[in-house]
Design a protein around this motif. Sequence first.
Motif, PDB file in Angstrom:
ATOM      1  N   LEU A 244       5.965 -11.481   1.501  1.00 42.82           N
ATOM      2  CA  LEU A 244       5.191 -10.315   1.922  1.00 42.82           C
ATOM      3  C   LEU A 244       4.727 -10.463   3.371  1.00 42.82           C
ATOM      4  N   ASN A 245       4.511  -9.331   4.031  1.00 46.19           N
ATOM      5  CA  ASN A 245       4.009  -9.328   5.403  1.00 46.19           C
ATOM      6  C   ASN A 245       2.565  -9.824   5.443  1.00 46.19           C
ATOM      7  N   TYR A 246       2.306 -10.753   6.336  1.00 45.99           N
ATOM      8  CA  TYR A 246       0.961 -11.284   6.553  1.00 45.99           C
ATOM      9  C   TYR A 246       0.381 -10.557   7.756  1.00 45.99           C
ATOM     10  N   VAL A 247      -0.708  -9.802   7.548  1.00 45.40           N
ATOM     11  CA  VAL A 247      -1.287  -9.006   8.629  1.00 45.40           C
ATOM     12  C   VAL A 247      -2.737  -9.393   8.861  1.00 45.40           C
ATOM     13  N   LYS A 248      -3.151  -9.262  10.123  1.00 47.05           N
ATOM     14  CA  LYS A 248      -4.536  -9.517  10.508  1.00 47.05           C
ATOM     15  C   LYS A 248      -5.064  -8.262  11.187  1.00 47.05           C
ATOM     16  N   LEU A 249      -6.092  -7.676  10.614  1.00 48.64           N
ATOM     17  CA  LEU A 249      -6.677  -6.446  11.133  1.00 48.64           C
ATOM     18  C   LEU A 249      -7.931  -6.759  11.938  1.00 48.64           C
ATOM     19  N   ALA A 250      -8.094  -6.059  13.062  1.00 50.66           N
ATOM     20  CA  ALA A 250      -9.344  -6.092  13.812  1.00 50.66           C
ATOM     21  C   ALA A 250     -10.273  -5.023  13.239  1.00 50.66           C
ATOM     22  N   PRO A 251     -11.593  -5.157  13.447  1.00 50.74           N
ATOM     23  CA  PRO A 251     -12.508  -4.114  12.960  1.00 50.74           C
ATOM     24  C   PRO A 251     -12.069  -2.727  13.416  1.00 50.74           C
ATOM     25  N   GLY A 252     -12.059  -1.785  12.467  1.00 55.30           N
ATOM     26  CA  GLY A 252     -11.641  -0.413  12.753  1.00 55.30           C
ATOM     27  C   GLY A 252     -10.185  -0.145  12.465  1.00 55.30           C
ATOM     28  N   GLU A 253      -9.374  -1.199  12.285  1.00 54.80           N
ATOM     29  CA  GLU A 253      -7.977  -1.002  11.898  1.00 54.80           C
ATOM     30  C   GLU A 253      -7.886  -0.877  10.383  1.00 54.80           C
ATOM     31  N   ALA A 254      -6.872  -0.143   9.905  1.00 53.28           N
ATOM     32  CA  ALA A 254      -6.800   0.197   8.488  1.00 53.28           C
ATOM     33  C   ALA A 254      -5.385   0.017   7.959  1.00 53.28           C
ATOM     34  N   ILE A 255      -5.288  -0.117   6.648  1.00 52.12           N
ATOM     35  CA  ILE A 255      -3.995  -0.089   5.962  1.00 52.12           C
ATOM     36  C   ILE A 255      -4.110   0.835   4.763  1.00 52.12           C
ATOM     37  N   PHE A 256      -3.038   1.577   4.500  1.00 50.85           N
ATOM     38  CA  PHE A 256      -2.963   2.430   3.317  1.00 50.85           C
ATOM     39  C   PHE A 256      -1.987   1.798   2.340  1.00 50.85           C
ATOM     40  N   LEU A 257      -2.404   1.675   1.099  1.00 56.77           N
ATOM     41  CA  LEU A 257      -1.604   1.025   0.067  1.00 56.77           C
ATOM     42  C   LEU A 257      -1.209   2.064  -0.969  1.00 56.77           C
ATOM     43  N   ALA A 258       0.026   2.519  -0.858  1.00 55.40           N
ATOM     44  CA  ALA A 258       0.535   3.525  -1.780  1.00 55.40           C
ATOM     45  C   ALA A 258       0.803   2.899  -3.145  1.00 55.40           C
ATOM     46  N   ALA A 259       1.052   3.741  -4.127  1.00 55.11           N
ATOM     47  CA  ALA A 259       1.390   3.247  -5.460  1.00 55.11           C
ATOM     48  C   ALA A 259       2.666   2.421  -5.416  1.00 55.11           C
ATOM     49  N   ASN A 260       2.720   1.416  -6.301  1.00 52.03           N
ATOM     50  CA  ASN A 260       3.933   0.611  -6.513  1.00 52.03           C
ATOM     51  C   ASN A 260       4.332  -0.222  -5.304  1.00 52.03           C
ATOM     52  N   GLU A 261       3.354  -0.584  -4.466  1.00 50.19           N
ATOM     53  CA  GLU A 261       3.607  -1.455  -3.314  1.00 50.19           C
ATOM     54  C   GLU A 261       2.788  -2.737  -3.474  1.00 50.19           C
ATOM     55  N   PRO A 262       3.409  -3.912  -3.293  1.00 52.91           N
ATOM     56  CA  PRO A 262       2.690  -5.172  -3.493  1.00 52.91           C
ATOM     57  C   PRO A 262       1.741  -5.476  -2.345  1.00 52.91           C
ATOM     58  N   HIS A 263       0.618  -6.102  -2.682  1.00 57.59           N
ATOM     59  CA  HIS A 263      -0.345  -6.471  -1.654  1.00 57.59           C
ATOM     60  C   HIS A 263      -1.340  -7.486  -2.207  1.00 57.59           C
ATOM     61  N   ALA A 264      -2.078  -8.100  -1.316  1.00 57.16           N
ATOM     62  CA  ALA A 264      -3.191  -8.974  -1.688  1.00 57.16           C
ATOM     63  C   ALA A 264      -4.124  -9.072  -0.491  1.00 57.16           C
TER      64      ALA A 264
END
Length: 409
Positions: A244-264
Amino acid sequence: MTFSRIAVKTQPYEWGRFGLNSKAGQLAAADPSVVIDAKTPYAELWMGTHPNAPSLLWGSSTPLKAALTEANLSPAVSARFAGDLPFLFKVLSIEKALSIQAHPDKKLAESLFARFPTVYKDSNHKPEMTVALTDFEALIGFRALVEINANLLKYPEFAAVIDETVRAHFAASVNSSEVEQKKALKALFKSLMERDAGIVASQIRTLVTRLSSSAHAVGTTEELLVRLDSQFPGDVGIFCALLLNYVKLAPGEAIFLAANEPHAYISGDCVECMAASDNVVRSGLTPKFKDVNTLVEMLTYNNGPAESQILKGDPYQNSLTSFLYDPPIEEFSIVRTTLPASASESFKGVEGPSILIVTSGNGTIVAPQDGVVKTHDAGLGFVFFVGANVEITLTAGSEEFTAYRAYCV
């Protein structure tokens, strides 16, 4: 009721940050009846009508849900969502990684609820959006196949837990059609998830021992693998960090997690909004029930770099201080407002209901209540319900003021 402060509740999940080290704990302390315990993990702050932690009207025992009407929801929202809020708004404070998981779409949620109601406790889907309050780490979506293949070569312990035939087919599929790539990725993920737990744990011990012989900078893949093993020794989810993609968000950045997509989620503090559901299908980094078969079959196997999934927000109502995060779903959107000291901003009424939380600073909100326009204190951790079509004005105090608002129209 057009506008009201509400009392909200926390959840002490074991992965949360402790005491006032937790942003959720800090915000919960705005309620003078709440005593923050340094030994308690304050993992989540829930804002909404979900029965597991329903919000109350401030200073009363009246549930927020009981105060909802067609007028303060709007006729359209009330009709679509059976007279209730369609979203659950949260603050999360993460010390220890959450499980490798995905959320079912509506059709699958209905099926899982019908077949396994003790595990999947409602029939709704659970798309969600996360906006970072602090530096934030997560795993989201499958890496590009060429990158996964490179990890199979770089980390022989990872390759050793994948069936040899599956691994060879995967390597050959990197430059094939999208359909063939997804089939190969599914076979690879299935092979990993179904591998004997003892073999997986043995290879992880070998990997971590090898990696621990050298120092690795925080935030590198190698450091992450060692850190995850310290939290969940020998767990198959550790190898998922190479898928899986390893991401680092700064304050104010966002991610949207749609149905049937893996994440942690790995670490940090965030605001999160989701459709009003608690459905989760897990497969790793957890002592909880792992529904591997369901997860393998439900995933889309979309893959590629995560950069396109990181959102920075778009100006809201032509504002210079408010930004909109607008996912492609009907249940919610989020607005972040950051005002300099003493600055003000007025907002037209939103056509549906909203919940607003102050996450930094102190200020005021001008809004009508009981037919009279009033100025309300809006301190750190104050949470408000704002009814449909209610105009409000936010004003910062002597320092920068930030508020997040989830709404549905």
